[in-house]
Design an enzyme around this catalytic site. Sequence first.
Site, PDB file in Angstrom:
ATOM      1  N   ASP A   1       0.825  -0.864   0.087  1.00  0.00           N
ATOM      2  CA  ASP A   1       0.641  -0.110   0.185  1.00  0.00           C
ATOM      3  C   ASP A   1       0.868   1.292   0.048  1.00  0.00           C
ATOM      4  O   ASP A   1       2.202   1.360   0.406  1.00  0.00           O
ATOM      5  CB  ASP A   1      -0.337   0.064   1.115  1.00  0.00           C
ATOM      6  CG  ASP A   1      -2.526   0.844   0.924  1.00  0.00           C
ATOM      7  OD1 ASP A   1      -2.939   1.581  -0.204  1.00  0.00           O
ATOM      8  OD2 ASP A   1      -2.936   0.491   1.759  1.00  0.00           O
TER       9      ASP A   1
ATOM     10  N   ASP B   1     -10.748   2.473  -3.708  1.00  0.00           N
ATOM     11  CA  ASP B   1     -11.263   2.221  -2.075  1.00  0.00           C
ATOM     12  C   ASP B   1     -12.543   2.011  -2.386  1.00  0.00           C
ATOM     13  O   ASP B   1     -13.626   1.394  -0.427  1.00  0.00           O
ATOM     14  CB  ASP B   1     -10.458   3.229  -0.789  1.00  0.00           C
ATOM     15  CG  ASP B   1      -9.223   3.066  -0.550  1.00  0.00           C
ATOM     16  OD1 ASP B   1      -9.082   1.339  -0.059  1.00  0.00           O
ATOM     17  OD2 ASP B   1      -8.770   3.039   0.292  1.00  0.00           O
TER      18      ASP B   1
HETATM   19  C1  GLA Z   1      -5.205   2.353   2.123  1.00  0.00           C
HETATM   20  C2  GLA Z   1      -6.146   1.464   1.597  1.00  0.00           C
HETATM   21  C3  GLA Z   1      -7.130  -0.020   2.468  1.00  0.00           C
HETATM   22  C4  GLA Z   1      -6.829  -0.803   3.591  1.00  0.00           C
HETATM   23  C5  GLA Z   1      -6.566   0.644   3.822  1.00  0.00           C
HETATM   24  C6  GLA Z   1      -5.805   0.176   5.801  1.00  0.00           C
HETATM   25  O1  GLA Z   1      -6.964   2.734   2.300  1.00  0.00           O
HETATM   26  O2  GLA Z   1      -6.555   1.370   0.075  1.00  0.00           O
HETATM   27  O3  GLA Z   1      -7.756  -1.427   0.855  1.00  0.00           O
HETATM   28  O4  GLA Z   1      -6.014  -1.104   3.292  1.00  0.00           O
HETATM   29  O5  GLA Z   1      -5.173   1.504   3.888  1.00  0.00           O
HETATM   30  O6  GLA Z   1      -4.908   1.555   6.267  1.00  0.00           O
END
Ligand code: GLA
Length: 727
Positions: free
Chosen positions: A478, A545
Amino acid sequence: MAITFNAEKKLFSLETRNTTYQLRIDQFGIVQHIYYGGKIYGDSDYIVRYACRGFGATISDAGTWRDYELDTISREYPTIGLGDFRAMGLILQNADGSRCVDPRYVSHSISNGKYALEGLPAIFASEKNAQTLSVITEDPVSHVQVELLYGVLPDIDIITRSVRIKNGGTEQVTLEKVASACLDLSYGAYDLLSFCGTNCRERQLQRTPIGHGRQSIGSRRGSSSHQYNPAVIVAEKGATESAGGCYGMMFVYSGNFLLEAEKTQFEQTRVIMGIQPECFQYPLAPGQVFTVPETVMTYSEHGFAMLSQRYHYAIMHHLCRGKYVNADRPVLLNSWEAAYFDFTGETIYQLAVEAAELGVELVVMDDGWFGQRNDDNSGLGDWNVNEEKLGCTLGQLIEKINALGVKFGIWFEPEMISENSDLYRAHPDWALKIPSRNPVRSRNQLLLDFSRKEVRDHIFEMMCKVLDQGNVEYVKWDMNRSMEDVWSTERCAGAVAHEYILGVYDLMERLITRYPNILLESCSGGGGRFDAGMLYYSPQIWCSDNTDALDRIKIQHGTSFFYPVPSMGSHVSVCPNHQTWRNIKFNTRGIVAMSGTFGYELNPATLPPEIKAKIKDQIIQYKECSKLIREGRYYRLTNPHESELAAWEFVSPNQKEVLLNMVIQEVHGSRDLFYVKLRGLQQQGIYKDVVTGMTYNGAALMKVGYPVPEMKGNVPAFQVRFKLSEE
Ligand code: GLA
């Protein structure tokens, strides 16, 4: 031969099955662009017309021949200082402060295979599937060399472009703007299709005419960004999914970029793709080489679907790597929307118990398992398993999960550091910061200076220590903030953003080399770094997301113009949805998520038995179609921004299997009766609906259309599978 050279005319022809690209060296050694488009069977250099227009400028070698104006001549790689005032491919500052680079032809070579770019992701191909053209040019004063590279993949109609800039002089020069591709179109009216958005609303299709006045999209956020994607289509006015000429330009890069398009004073069109010049200043010492990330191009004579399908194929077969690319990806269950930070080892184990029961193959432990990380304010950089929180070691947890027949995956955010972390306390100078200023925070975190090798080495070591604790089969990488405070102890500030991305690539390469069996999924607050650069290391990327199926339709629609369906991470989540608070039918959520790498983002234990039963069925249904979804040709059948009906289709390469997906985005009383025209079927074929047994002629499905059934409720959807009847 994909590449030929007519020595008399000094004309190069780059031939693919359906396209031709021509360039030539003119009498002054300038590399002119001649033609790119549908296949032709001869030279087209007659297109070049010289004419003196008022206020034009000529290079001095042209003497009194005032018709030779670089401002109107189509060029392969426009550089600053030669009387071409359109958007530039290369701007550099010489040691004396002047800005001029005058690359003249020196030599060229044609070789089998496709060039590779050191430290950068790029399209690859075998010796027999590609050819490379390298044209070396040099500035006679500074001795800066500009090598133009062309990769030609004839069978799949792909042409790639990259540039190497070498300081062959004795003094340092500074690169201020570098591009890898210029598309000069001598006449015609074009639109620009770009993909814009924000976090949770990525890659929304936007179509604008290319008019006078420079139009640009780009990123200065350190990543390719949620806001603009580094891939565009330049389309003839009126081009559609199935008709009209269109050019694709896809940048294989994950950092700051700039795409400029302009109509010139003489109604020509110029489009340039390269690194974002804002805040970019790259010192190039004598002997040093700078490689510009590549742009992958194609031209489709028959609209966007063909263009997209070419990119999908190229990405799946010539860009993504690893054992998972052309294999079924495991159906996964991610802990993020299931538990956020609030979990123990037992929570994750229980997710796996449910997963095993439902047919889910992989459980992913998302953010929150390391350091002191119980919310998003601390702990980044401390990649030590929080055994107290888990209640066991990582190895024990993985063993228990594997014993259920479920694979285990884990989340990292390797590029980040929280100020409240042991790593920051030990190495405050490892964060990107300007020493005299307070840093700009985002999600209360800072970026690590990935341009520094010692920083990357340390993070790599920490990651390996975690990954070596058990049978980890998936990693989510990420990256959750944009870049500011671009300053490093090690190098000139103007070079940091690019060196940072090279650092990310370096670490990803090390990771996949050491763990070739791990499936890597990249992510950046969802789809903030959804680009071809990332796909070289990770065959799938968390698309957004936003898991709301209605919003996802537009996000996945926009993403599909360049990126193949198996590259889009797409999960079913609960309702009301956590991003929109909207309720959408379970069936619809499944149909939308299946048009991606399928998975779940929920805690099955909280669901009623009938939904759990539906999940079981849904996974069986997905598995039946997963090969078709992965390998099939993808057709967008409607534009969901314009039509209440969203429809898309997968057709197997042999045209024997078809999966038609339809979603009514807005339900009204007494609404219109919708029909949808399918594409890509055998005209004479008889296609049988596998559920109803009803048969249809292929041409009829494409010309008469398929009557979309009446559907009611919260965003209803319908899926039909057809099989070519062999009788
Ligand atoms: C980002 C990712 C999510 C999750 C969060 C965790 O927003 O896109 O899928 O993994 O971080 O903090």
